[in-house]
Design a protein around this motif. Structure first.
Motif, PDB file in Angstrom:
ATOM      1  N   ALA A   1      58.371 -15.309-120.904  1.00  0.00           N
ATOM      2  CA  ALA A   1      59.356 -16.184-120.268  1.00  0.00           C
ATOM      3  C   ALA A   1      58.722 -17.503-119.854  1.00  0.00           C
ATOM      4  N   ALA A   2      57.482 -17.432-119.365  1.00  0.00           N
ATOM      5  CA  ALA A   2      56.788 -18.642-118.943  1.00  0.00           C
ATOM      6  C   ALA A   2      56.415 -19.516-120.125  1.00  0.00           C
ATOM      7  N   ARG A   3      56.012 -18.899-121.206  1.00  0.00           N
ATOM      8  CA  ARG A   3      55.526 -19.675-122.345  1.00  0.00           C
ATOM      9  C   ARG A   3      56.647 -20.314-123.168  1.00  0.00           C
ATOM     10  N   SER A   4      57.866 -19.823-123.014  1.00  0.00           N
ATOM     11  CA  SER A   4      58.955 -20.294-123.856  1.00  0.00           C
ATOM     12  C   SER A   4      59.893 -21.266-123.171  1.00  0.00           C
ATOM     13  N   THR A   5      59.581 -21.673-121.952  1.00  0.00           N
ATOM     14  CA  THR A   5      60.459 -22.601-121.244  1.00  0.00           C
ATOM     15  C   THR A   5      59.629 -23.637-120.499  1.00  0.00           C
ATOM     16  N   ASP A   6      60.222 -24.756-120.146  1.00  0.00           N
ATOM     17  CA  ASP A   6      59.546 -25.731-119.304  1.00  0.00           C
ATOM     18  C   ASP A   6      59.313 -25.116-117.929  1.00  0.00           C
ATOM     19  N   LEU A   7      58.233 -25.534-117.275  1.00  0.00           N
ATOM     20  CA  LEU A   7      57.855 -24.944-115.998  1.00  0.00           C
ATOM     21  C   LEU A   7      57.609 -26.025-114.950  1.00  0.00           C
ATOM     22  N   LEU A   8      58.045 -25.755-113.746  1.00  0.00           N
ATOM     23  CA  LEU A   8      57.779 -26.612-112.592  1.00  0.00           C
ATOM     24  C   LEU A   8      56.643 -26.002-111.787  1.00  0.00           C
ATOM     25  N   TYR A   9      55.586 -26.788-111.557  1.00  0.00           N
ATOM     26  CA  TYR A   9      54.450 -26.371-110.740  1.00  0.00           C
ATOM     27  C   TYR A   9      54.458 -27.182-109.436  1.00  0.00           C
ATOM     28  N   VAL A  10      54.265 -26.501-108.310  1.00  0.00           N
ATOM     29  CA  VAL A  10      54.236 -27.167-107.008  1.00  0.00           C
ATOM     30  C   VAL A  10      53.013 -26.680-106.234  1.00  0.00           C
ATOM     31  N   SER A  11      52.144 -27.591-105.829  1.00  0.00           N
ATOM     32  CA  SER A  11      51.018 -27.211-104.987  1.00  0.00           C
ATOM     33  C   SER A  11      51.485 -27.132-103.538  1.00  0.00           C
ATOM     34  N   ASP A  12      50.981 -26.148-102.820  1.00  0.00           N
ATOM     35  CA  ASP A  12      51.413 -25.868-101.450  1.00  0.00           C
ATOM     36  C   ASP A  12      50.182 -25.836-100.549  1.00  0.00           C
ATOM     37  N   LEU A  13      50.047 -26.869 -99.716  1.00  0.00           N
ATOM     38  CA  LEU A  13      48.907 -26.931 -98.812  1.00  0.00           C
ATOM     39  C   LEU A  13      48.929 -25.797 -97.802  1.00  0.00           C
ATOM     40  N   GLY A  14      50.133 -25.386 -97.383  1.00  0.00           N
ATOM     41  CA  GLY A  14      50.248 -24.352 -96.368  1.00  0.00           C
ATOM     42  C   GLY A  14      49.700 -23.016 -96.808  1.00  0.00           C
ATOM     43  N   SER A  15      49.868 -22.697 -98.083  1.00  0.00           N
ATOM     44  CA  SER A  15      49.372 -21.422 -98.605  1.00  0.00           C
ATOM     45  C   SER A  15      48.142 -21.594 -99.484  1.00  0.00           C
TER      46      SER A  15
END
Length: 301
Positions: free
Chosen positions: A24-38
């Protein structure tokens, strides 16, 4: 997971760690968000918004960016730049850094990786990794104290925001093939240097804490002020077509999705983070489709 701009109160980030995003991850565009809190990077299908996994193990997570092939670059302020294949959970390589690396950008012409440095005076203004591999070539300007974020235009010119030795905002340009910087001031006052993106015509610069994006000419003339209602602390934002994806870099912050360059109220808000900081959209098979780039409205409510 997604809410309209008048959504519920902030909730703690859910546990969504997976060993791998799978097909599922490899076949679609992905949004990545870095989280300072975690101190992690969460990734989701885009634009559907399904949580797929969490990247961990960083010393101090900072900026993120991606290239045409979909590879994702995570800047660790306390260590290397960690590179992941699209949808992958295991690093494919790590790039050695020095000082306090912070933001990053990929040259669409050459594939080179640029990395900024909060300790620019001591460790260099910008580090350039040819083809995003190996050791970096360091470019220096001893009048610059820090560099925060950067972005390439479509011709390979690099634009960087930061501060001079008097802690005043500066916009730098490293022209394609150049060996030195051009330094500019904006025609508006910027209190805190935030994210930088190229929107196809202007350099878009966030004033962190002011809730605005300045669309400027390469020489610093502000052509438009984009006001982000509900986005007072947008920092490492990302432009996906006509959608601005803006993490609010504050405790209890959310990631908003605004029409760009209209601004105004967010069309959707993502509320699963502790302190979101930077975002990038990684394209499946190296191609971000116009439908996904321009469809913030297709996020689930």
């Amino acid at each position: 997971m997604f809410a309209a701009c008048a959504g519920p109160a902030q909730l703690p980030a859910p546990s969504i760690s997976l060993s791998d995003g799978g097909s599922a991850a490899r076949s679609t565009d992905l949004l990545y968000v870095s989280d300072l809190g975690s101190n992690s990077v969460d990734y989701f299908t885009y634009p559907a918004g399904k949580a797929l996994g969490t990247l961990t193990g960083f010393g101090s997570v900072a900026g993120v960016c991606s290239n045409k092939a979909g590879d994702v670059f995570v800047v660790d302020e306390a260590g290397p730049v960690v590179v992941y294949a699209h949808g992958g959970s295991t690093p494919i390589r790590k790039l050695t850094t020095r000082g306090a690396p912070y933001g990053c950008a990929i040259d669409p012409v050459t594939g080179n990786l640029a990395v900024t440095n909060l300790s620019a005076l001591l460790y260099g203004t910008i580090a350039i990794y040819a083809h995003a591999k190996g050791s970096a070539k360091i470019y220096e300007d001893y009048k610059v104290g820090t560099t925060d974020f950067c972005a390439y235009d479509d011709k390979g010119n690099l634009f960087i925001d930061g501060s001079n030795l008097s802690a005043q905002f500066v916009l730098l340009e490293l022209p394609k093939g150049g060996h030195g910087f051009h330094t500019y001031s904006l025609t508006r006052t910027v209190k805190n240097a935030g994210g930088v993106q190229w929107d196809g015509k202007y350099v878009a610069i966030s004033d962190r804490g002011a809730g605005v994006i300045y669309r400027t000419t390469p020489t610093g003339k502000v052509a438009q002020v984009v006001r982000l209602k509900g986005g007072p602390a947008v920092d490492g934002f990302w432009l996906a077509g006509a959608t601005l994806i803006g993490p609010n870099a504050q405790s209890g912050g959310a990631v908003g999705f605004w029409h760009y360059p209209a601004g105004g109220a967010p069309s959707k808000t993502m509320r699963v983070f502790l302190e979101p900081y930077a975002a990038t959209v990684s394209a499946s098979a190296g191609t971000l489709t116009p439908e996904s780039a321009d469809s913030a409205d297709s996020f689930r409510r």
